[in-house]
Design a protein around this motif. Structure first.
Motif, PDB file in Angstrom:
ATOM      1  N   GLY A  94       2.831   0.687  -1.833  1.00 42.97           N
ATOM      2  CA  GLY A  94       3.767  -0.146  -2.362  1.00 42.97           C
ATOM      3  C   GLY A  94       5.330   0.539  -3.073  1.00 42.97           C
ATOM      4  O   GLY A  94       5.992  -0.047  -3.388  1.00 42.97           O
ATOM      5  N   TYR A  96       8.882   2.190   3.759  1.00 43.31           N
ATOM      6  CA  TYR A  96       9.891   1.216   3.304  1.00 43.31           C
ATOM      7  C   TYR A  96      11.298   1.710   3.874  1.00 43.31           C
ATOM      8  O   TYR A  96      11.482   2.912   4.263  1.00 43.31           O
ATOM      9  CB  TYR A  96       9.893   1.250   1.803  1.00 43.31           C
ATOM     10  CG  TYR A  96       8.910   0.187   1.262  1.00 43.31           C
ATOM     11  CD1 TYR A  96       8.889  -1.347   1.493  1.00 43.31           C
ATOM     12  CD2 TYR A  96       7.679   0.758   0.592  1.00 43.31           C
ATOM     13  CE1 TYR A  96       7.821  -1.882   0.849  1.00 43.31           C
ATOM     14  CE2 TYR A  96       6.793   0.113   0.277  1.00 43.31           C
ATOM     15  CZ  TYR A  96       6.816  -1.341   0.361  1.00 43.31           C
ATOM     16  OH  TYR A  96       5.865  -2.124  -0.180  1.00 43.31           O
ATOM     17  N   GLY A 149       7.863  -3.318  -4.362  1.00 44.98           N
ATOM     18  CA  GLY A 149       6.489  -3.106  -4.279  1.00 44.98           C
ATOM     19  C   GLY A 149       5.661  -4.537  -4.447  1.00 44.98           C
ATOM     20  O   GLY A 149       5.823  -5.670  -4.423  1.00 44.98           O
ATOM     21  N   TYR A 150       4.431  -4.025  -5.243  1.00 46.81           N
ATOM     22  CA  TYR A 150       3.261  -5.070  -5.213  1.00 46.81           C
ATOM     23  C   TYR A 150       3.226  -5.659  -6.690  1.00 46.81           C
ATOM     24  O   TYR A 150       2.450  -6.883  -6.897  1.00 46.81           O
ATOM     25  CB  TYR A 150       1.946  -4.399  -5.185  1.00 46.81           C
ATOM     26  CG  TYR A 150       1.767  -3.848  -3.582  1.00 46.81           C
ATOM     27  CD1 TYR A 150       2.630  -4.455  -2.540  1.00 46.81           C
ATOM     28  CD2 TYR A 150       1.122  -2.869  -3.341  1.00 46.81           C
ATOM     29  CE1 TYR A 150       2.678  -3.814  -0.923  1.00 46.81           C
ATOM     30  CE2 TYR A 150       0.987  -2.450  -1.898  1.00 46.81           C
ATOM     31  CZ  TYR A 150       1.837  -2.839  -1.012  1.00 46.81           C
ATOM     32  OH  TYR A 150       1.610  -2.259   0.413  1.00 46.81           O
ATOM     33  N   ASP A 185       4.203   0.353   2.976  1.00 48.17           N
ATOM     34  CA  ASP A 185       3.824  -1.100   3.009  1.00 48.17           C
ATOM     35  C   ASP A 185       2.521  -0.956   3.568  1.00 48.17           C
ATOM     36  O   ASP A 185       2.724  -1.489   4.838  1.00 48.17           O
ATOM     37  CB  ASP A 185       4.897  -2.105   3.107  1.00 48.17           C
ATOM     38  CG  ASP A 185       4.691  -3.394   3.015  1.00 48.17           C
ATOM     39  OD1 ASP A 185       3.710  -3.569   2.239  1.00 48.17           O
ATOM     40  OD2 ASP A 185       5.282  -4.369   3.335  1.00 48.17           O
ATOM     41  N   GLN A 223       0.152  -3.308   2.745  1.00 48.10           N
ATOM     42  CA  GLN A 223      -0.494  -4.600   2.086  1.00 48.10           C
ATOM     43  C   GLN A 223      -1.236  -5.283   3.321  1.00 48.10           C
ATOM     44  O   GLN A 223      -2.569  -5.649   2.932  1.00 48.10           O
ATOM     45  CB  GLN A 223       0.400  -5.211   1.406  1.00 48.10           C
ATOM     46  CG  GLN A 223       1.408  -6.152   2.428  1.00 48.10           C
ATOM     47  CD  GLN A 223       2.327  -7.146   1.335  1.00 48.10           C
ATOM     48  OE1 GLN A 223       2.018  -8.085   0.932  1.00 48.10           O
ATOM     49  NE2 GLN A 223       3.600  -6.686   1.223  1.00 48.10           N
TER      50      GLN A 223
END
Length: 224
Positions: free
Chosen positions: A14, A95, A195-196, A18, A20
């Motif tokens: 994050g 990123y 980010g998250y 990335d 996720q």
């Protein structure tokens, strides 16, 4: 007179990468294997950064400790499988502008870079090697050896390992856990907006970066 050494600590998931997609897929697999409904996406991303033994009970407080342990194991198994299938660069892409910014910060005189992550040592090693980043970070603090964020243990260990004073250190991360950890360790925290956790959740951050290229300027402002 040269300035004192400065320690710039980074979170990983994050913040630098990335990941996720694999996190969500592995969590879904683990909960389905436990014959339970997977948590919602927002809930899963909300616990990224915590150590798994802390994160899983938060996602499923109604389950037993034994089942929590099983889910942790199944998650790790699924995550490693997904990473092996697609490769680090694809499963956990950097990123935009992260690599160029790391290079610039690493090259600047007096800067020391480090990592504080909820990943295991094995997971971090795989990621750093996959992106050829190992040489950038002089201190690497992982979940194997510390209490979960936001406990300050990771940052205190990094300060001790590098000999940098807390006033000459900064933590960069995307979650409230990162910012709370920084405050508990007595160092400045810079949040990132990509980010998250939502930027408004990073209440203790001294600044929020909207783009990776903002970080060098914000870091300089921390030290005046």
């Amino acid at each position: 007179m040269s300035r004192p050494e400065r320690l710039i600590m980074f979170d990983v998931d994050g913040t630098l990468v990335d990941s996720q997609g694999d996190i969500l897929a592995a969590m879904t697999h683990a909960f389905e294997r436990a014959d339970h409904a997977p948590p919602l996406r927002e809930a899963v991303l909300g616990i990224v950064g915590l150590s798994l033994d802390v994160a899983i009970p938060r996602l499923a407080p109604h389950l037993t400790d034994e089942m929590h342990g099983c889910i942790v194991g199944w998650y790790k198994e699924a995550y490693m499988g997904l990473r092996a299938q697609s490769g680090v660069v694809q499963s956990s892409p950097l990123y935009p502008h992260a690599l160029d910014t790391l290079r610039a910060l690493h090259a600047a005189e007096g800067n020391l870079l480090g990592v504080a992550t909820g990943k295991s040592a094995r997971g971090l090693d795989k990621l750093l090697d996959g992106h050829d980043l190992r040489s950038y970070f002089v201190t690497r603090q992982v979940a194997d050896h510390h209490p979960s964020k936001p406990h300050p243990s990771m940052l205190l260990a990094a300060l001790a390992e590098t000999g940098v004073a807390s006033e000459n250190a900064v933590m960069i991360g995307d979650t409230s856990f990162d910012m709370e950890m920084a405050r508990a360790a007595g160092i400045a925290g810079i949040g990132v907006a990509w980010g998250y956790h939502r930027p408004e959740a990073l209440g203790t951050a001294c600044a929020i970066a909207r783009d990776f290229r903002d970080l060098p300027g914000l870091i300089d402002k921390v030290w005046g």
